[in-house]
Design an enzyme around this catalytic site. Structure first.
Site, PDB file in Angstrom:
ATOM      1  N   LYS A 171     -10.823  -3.366  -3.859  1.00 24.93           N
ATOM      2  CA  LYS A 171     -11.513  -2.121  -4.222  1.00 24.93           C
ATOM      3  C   LYS A 171     -10.543  -1.070  -4.740  1.00 24.93           C
ATOM      4  CE  LYS A 171     -11.540  -0.437   0.481  1.00 24.93           C
ATOM      5  NZ  LYS A 171     -10.929  -1.617   1.023  1.00 24.93           N
ATOM      6  N   LYS A 191      -5.603 -10.111  -6.695  1.00 27.72           N
ATOM      7  CA  LYS A 191      -6.824 -10.317  -5.900  1.00 27.72           C
ATOM      8  C   LYS A 191      -7.849  -9.246  -6.237  1.00 27.72           C
ATOM      9  CE  LYS A 191      -6.480  -7.655  -1.673  1.00 27.72           C
ATOM     10  NZ  LYS A 191      -6.802  -7.480  -0.308  1.00 27.72           N
ATOM     11  N   LYS A 240       0.820  -1.207   0.000  1.00 29.88           N
ATOM     12  CA  LYS A 240       0.000   0.000   0.000  1.00 29.88           C
ATOM     13  C   LYS A 240       0.854   1.257   0.000  1.00 29.88           C
ATOM     14  CE  LYS A 240      -4.286  -1.903   1.486  1.00 29.88           C
ATOM     15  NZ  LYS A 240      -5.486  -1.884   2.276  1.00 29.88           N
TER      16      LYS A 240
HETATM   17  N1  AQP Z   1     -10.093 -10.819  -3.151  1.00 25.70           N
HETATM   18  C1  AQP Z   1     -10.351 -11.318  -1.965  1.00 25.70           C
HETATM   19  N2  AQP Z   1     -10.499 -12.657  -1.809  1.00 25.70           N
HETATM   20  C2  AQP Z   1     -10.782 -13.187  -0.582  1.00 25.70           C
HETATM   21  N3  AQP Z   1     -10.947 -12.433   0.525  1.00 25.70           N
HETATM   22  C3  AQP Z   1     -10.809 -11.102   0.422  1.00 25.70           C
HETATM   23  N4  AQP Z   1     -10.910 -10.090   1.320  1.00 25.70           N
HETATM   24  C4  AQP Z   1     -10.693  -8.915   0.688  1.00 25.70           C
HETATM   25  N5  AQP Z   1     -10.437  -9.129  -0.631  1.00 25.70           N
HETATM   26  C5  AQP Z   1     -10.510 -10.479  -0.821  1.00 25.70           C
HETATM   27  C6  AQP Z   1     -11.254 -10.265   2.727  1.00 25.70           C
HETATM   28  O1  AQP Z   1     -12.318  -9.398   3.043  1.00 25.70           O
HETATM   29  C7  AQP Z   1     -12.263  -9.062   4.438  1.00 25.70           C
HETATM   30  C8  AQP Z   1     -12.435  -7.568   4.612  1.00 25.70           C
HETATM   31  O2  AQP Z   1     -11.248  -6.951   4.237  1.00 25.70           O
HETATM   32  P1  AQP Z   1     -10.908  -5.451   4.433  1.00 25.70           P
HETATM   33  O3  AQP Z   1     -11.837  -4.737   5.311  1.00 25.70           O
HETATM   34  O4  AQP Z   1      -9.466  -5.358   4.740  1.00 25.70           O
HETATM   35  O5  AQP Z   1     -11.226  -5.049   3.026  1.00 25.70           O
HETATM   36  P2  AQP Z   1     -10.194  -4.546   2.136  1.00 25.70           P
HETATM   37  O6  AQP Z   1      -8.838  -5.123   2.371  1.00 25.70           O
HETATM   38  O7  AQP Z   1     -10.375  -3.099   2.314  1.00 25.70           O
HETATM   39  O8  AQP Z   1     -10.684  -5.068   0.780  1.00 25.70           O
HETATM   40  P3  AQP Z   1      -9.817  -4.793  -0.430  1.00 25.70           P
HETATM   41  O9  AQP Z   1     -10.735  -4.627  -1.544  1.00 25.70           O
HETATM   42  O10 AQP Z   1      -8.775  -5.854  -0.498  1.00 25.70           O
HETATM   43  O11 AQP Z   1      -9.189  -3.377  -0.092  1.00 25.70           O
HETATM   44  P4  AQP Z   1      -7.791  -2.806  -0.460  1.00 25.70           P
HETATM   45  O12 AQP Z   1      -7.828  -2.597  -1.919  1.00 25.70           O
HETATM   46  O13 AQP Z   1      -7.781  -1.512   0.326  1.00 25.70           O
HETATM   47  O14 AQP Z   1      -6.770  -3.790   0.004  1.00 25.70           O
HETATM   48  C9  AQP Z   1     -10.908  -9.564   4.922  1.00 25.70           C
HETATM   49  O15 AQP Z   1     -11.114 -10.743   5.675  1.00 25.70           O
HETATM   50  C10 AQP Z   1     -10.140  -9.856   3.668  1.00 25.70           C
HETATM   51  O16 AQP Z   1      -9.215 -10.894   3.835  1.00 25.70           O
END
Ligand code: AQP
Length: 332
Positions: free
Chosen positions: A198, A195, A112
């Protein structure tokens, strides 16, 4: 009943299929024979800049989505992280137990912070996994249902728990990650080796649960696959098709190998068309229910207030033990 805890950030207008299949669906399933605490991680959200008005709206949207998905407030405590001050308080104590180099090894911070340059990243983003350890340890859970991307953070959580227990007195339970192998990493539809996330560069690869169902169907039909048109499960050679099969199997309960047989010789078009219909069948009632719940803000606030009461009771008791063990003088 064994306790479970997990959280999700309110950093988008909608949860996506990665969140849903990787974690949230397990939350719903686990609430029947576990004692669950589920929270909306607004403290984590501000590790990157947020518009205050949008953050408030997204927090309520997150609550509505959790309820629409089937999280039952009679079984589970659903709460907002900032309404339970012990998270930040224990976070500080754990920061003082964490080595700088240890925090630096966290790959999510590396990924990040690489985007804007490390200098542009906040200290909060750096210490995020330590706050996450506090989130978890406060509730002494047996299991933490998450996606694969959280495995390293859970290892840090266990290390910190062990360190505290060893240095002071046994206080924390060492939580086990609860990661379902099949859906631990749902991939982006346009870039199937990455993966679904968002913060991806294009929305075309992400299925948001609150997208118009017709939009989600179109995204499935336009998913990147490969040119040989042979439906097989092979994550390395055929990541796009394998991802579609994973989603299909998770939504219907049919085994991947049965699906491969079913689609043998039929090509990708049929697979995508059928999966698009299945996805529409899942997201349509979910979306309707979420929108309905969002119209009843009084109910949402009441659910969150009750959840925070339940969480505060458990979290404050753990924090009292921690403060006593580290040598803080209790107020009289
Ligand atoms: N692609 C994925 N496959 C499986 N599990 C996933 N999780 C996120 N993406 C995947 C799981 O969702 C839960 C919530 O995660 P979070 O609140 O950390 O959400 P996030 O990381 O903001 O989701 P993103 O889209 O992955 O955000 P960015 O882009 O900011 O990193 C967790 O249990 C996570 O493992």
């Amino acid at each position: 009943r064994p306790r479970v805890l997990s959280g999700i950030q309110p950093t988008a207008d909608s949860f996506h299929f990665g969140n849903y299949l990787g974690a949230l669906r397990q939350w719903v399933g686990l609430q029947h024979d576990h004692q669950p605490f589920f929270f909306i991680a607004d403290l984590h959200a501000i590790t990157v800049e947020q518009d205050p008005k949008v953050l408030r709206e997204r927090t309520l949207r997150a609550a509505a989505q959790l309820l629409a998905m089937g999280i039952d407030p009679e079984r589970s405590a659903i709460f907002v992280q900032s309404q339970v001050p012990a998270h930040a308080q224990l976070g500080w104590v754990l920061q003082c137990l964490t080595g700088f180099g240890e925090a630096r090894r966290m790959t999510q911070f590396k990924d990040k912070s690489a985007k804007g340059g490390e200098g542009a990243a906040s200290v909060g983003l750096f210490t995020y996994p330590v706050l996450q350890a506090a989130d978890i340890l406060l509730y002494r859970p047996h299991f933490v249902p998450v996606g694969e991307d959280q495995r390293q953070h859970l290892e840090l959580t266990r290390d910190l728990a062990q360190r505290f227990n060893h240095r002071y007195k046994k206080t924390f339970r060492l939580p086990e990650p609860y990661i379902l192998k099949a859906t631990a990493k749902i991939a982006d539809l346009q870039e199937p080796t990455a993966k679904m996330s968002k913060s991806a560069s294009s929305a075309a690869g992400i299925i948001d649960l609150l997208d118009q169902p017709s939009v989600s169907a179109k995204k499935i039909r336009s998913a990147v696959t490969d040119s040989d048109n042979d439906v097989r499960f092979d994550r390395d050679e055929k990541p796009g098709v394998s991802n579609l099969l994973t989603i299909y199997s998770a939504l219907t309960g049919e085994g991947v190998h049965d699906l491969v047989e079913q689609y043998a010789g039929r090509g990708y078009g049929d697979l995508k068309k059928d999966l698009a219909e299945i996805v529409v069948g899942v997201v349509t009632p979910f979306r309707d229910r979420t929108l309905e719940l969002l119209d009843d803000q009084a109910y949402l606030s009441e659910v969150l207030r009750r959840g925070a009461d339940q969480a505060n009771e458990v979290a404050e008791a753990t924090l009292r033990d921690v403060y006593q063990r580290v040598g803080f003088v209790a107020p009289t």
